[in-house]
Design an enzyme around this catalytic site. Sequence first.
Site, PDB file in Angstrom:
ATOM      1  N   ASP A  39       0.856  -1.185   0.000  1.00 56.63           N
ATOM      2  CA  ASP A  39       0.000   0.000   0.000  1.00 56.63           C
ATOM      3  C   ASP A  39       0.891   1.233   0.000  1.00 56.63           C
ATOM      4  O   ASP A  39       2.009   1.210   0.537  1.00 56.63           O
ATOM      5  CB  ASP A  39      -0.932   0.030   1.215  1.00 56.63           C
ATOM      6  CG  ASP A  39      -1.932   1.166   1.126  1.00 56.63           C
ATOM      7  OD1 ASP A  39      -2.970   0.989   0.455  1.00 56.63           O
ATOM      8  OD2 ASP A  39      -1.668   2.239   1.703  1.00 56.63           O
ATOM      9  N   GLU A  74       0.855   5.618   0.449  1.00 53.66           N
ATOM     10  CA  GLU A  74       0.226   6.902   0.748  1.00 53.66           C
ATOM     11  C   GLU A  74       0.920   7.973  -0.102  1.00 53.66           C
ATOM     12  O   GLU A  74       2.118   7.871  -0.391  1.00 53.66           O
ATOM     13  CB  GLU A  74       0.350   7.252   2.233  1.00 53.66           C
ATOM     14  CG  GLU A  74      -0.303   6.249   3.171  1.00 53.66           C
ATOM     15  CD  GLU A  74      -1.807   6.166   3.034  1.00 53.66           C
ATOM     16  OE1 GLU A  74      -2.419   7.136   2.533  1.00 53.66           O
ATOM     17  OE2 GLU A  74      -2.374   5.128   3.406  1.00 53.66           O
ATOM     18  N   ASP A 126      -6.390  17.800   1.842  1.00 55.39           N
ATOM     19  CA  ASP A 126      -7.325  16.683   1.982  1.00 55.39           C
ATOM     20  C   ASP A 126      -6.593  15.367   2.208  1.00 55.39           C
ATOM     21  O   ASP A 126      -7.090  14.480   2.899  1.00 55.39           O
ATOM     22  CB  ASP A 126      -8.210  16.567   0.736  1.00 55.39           C
ATOM     23  CG  ASP A 126      -9.213  17.704   0.629  1.00 55.39           C
ATOM     24  OD1 ASP A 126      -9.452  18.378   1.645  1.00 55.39           O
ATOM     25  OD2 ASP A 126      -9.746  17.913  -0.476  1.00 55.39           O
ATOM     26  N   HIS A 147      -6.456   7.563  11.258  1.00 46.11           N
ATOM     27  CA  HIS A 147      -5.715   7.858  10.029  1.00 46.11           C
ATOM     28  C   HIS A 147      -5.362   6.567   9.306  1.00 46.11           C
ATOM     29  O   HIS A 147      -5.207   5.517   9.926  1.00 46.11           O
ATOM     30  CB  HIS A 147      -4.415   8.615  10.329  1.00 46.11           C
ATOM     31  CG  HIS A 147      -4.623   9.998  10.849  1.00 46.11           C
ATOM     32  ND1 HIS A 147      -4.285  10.366  12.135  1.00 46.11           N
ATOM     33  CD2 HIS A 147      -5.146  11.110  10.269  1.00 46.11           C
ATOM     34  CE1 HIS A 147      -4.591  11.643  12.324  1.00 46.11           C
ATOM     35  NE2 HIS A 147      -5.109  12.116  11.212  1.00 46.11           N
ATOM     36  N   ASP A 154      -2.640  -0.425   6.034  1.00 44.09           N
ATOM     37  CA  ASP A 154      -3.520  -0.780   4.926  1.00 44.09           C
ATOM     38  C   ASP A 154      -3.018  -2.012   4.177  1.00 44.09           C
ATOM     39  O   ASP A 154      -3.821  -2.817   3.683  1.00 44.09           O
ATOM     40  CB  ASP A 154      -3.673   0.405   3.978  1.00 44.09           C
ATOM     41  CG  ASP A 154      -4.554   1.505   4.565  1.00 44.09           C
ATOM     42  OD1 ASP A 154      -5.012   1.333   5.712  1.00 44.09           O
ATOM     43  OD2 ASP A 154      -4.784   2.523   3.893  1.00 44.09           O
TER      44      ASP A 154
END
Length: 210
Positions: A16, A18, A77, A180, A186
Amino acid sequence: MSMQPWEGRDRLVAIDIETTGRRLPSLQDIRKAPKGLRQPGIIIEIGCLELIREGDGWRKARSWESRVNPDAPLHPDSIKVHGIKPADLKTAPRFPEVADALLAFLGEDLLVAHAYENEMDFLNHEFARCGRAAWGADTFTADRFICTKEMSHAVFPGASGSLDALCDRLWLDRSDRFAHHGALLDADLTADAFVKMALGDTGPRDAVYE
């Protein structure tokens, strides 16, 4: 029944990523950019978790994770999602500094990702950005990935394809994700979701009803 891509495999890697939350530029935009313009980075955190074949199932083994300084601004965001602020990345290595360690951990094994196109595109962007591949010459291709979002559509037709929704349907504890998201967190949930769907274990586990 057709053979699944993980059959005959002894190792998989759940992954995963970010990001800054900024849009990836198209290949056309990159080629139109002024000569010498350095494209901004996109990846700020990578998390990987090894899955090792154990009998008819899989067990979690080693993990690898790193934050990455993208030399680019973070979208507000995006910060709300992962909680990583620009100050948290000031001393983080840049992608070229972690590329070899990442490739060494991934090896030649299949990668398990949720909505794999994102991870594939992010990785391809960074490897091209650091000069290890030409723009448009993909380091990672679709046949390298097992997509848990695609698996979820087969197991739960018509249902939402989000990782949160999938975890809820599979009775996976995602409470650590309430505050978060995180790349390794994840990747861990993606690994759990893959294993349950691959084994056909899609019902509640050890549920107690009063």
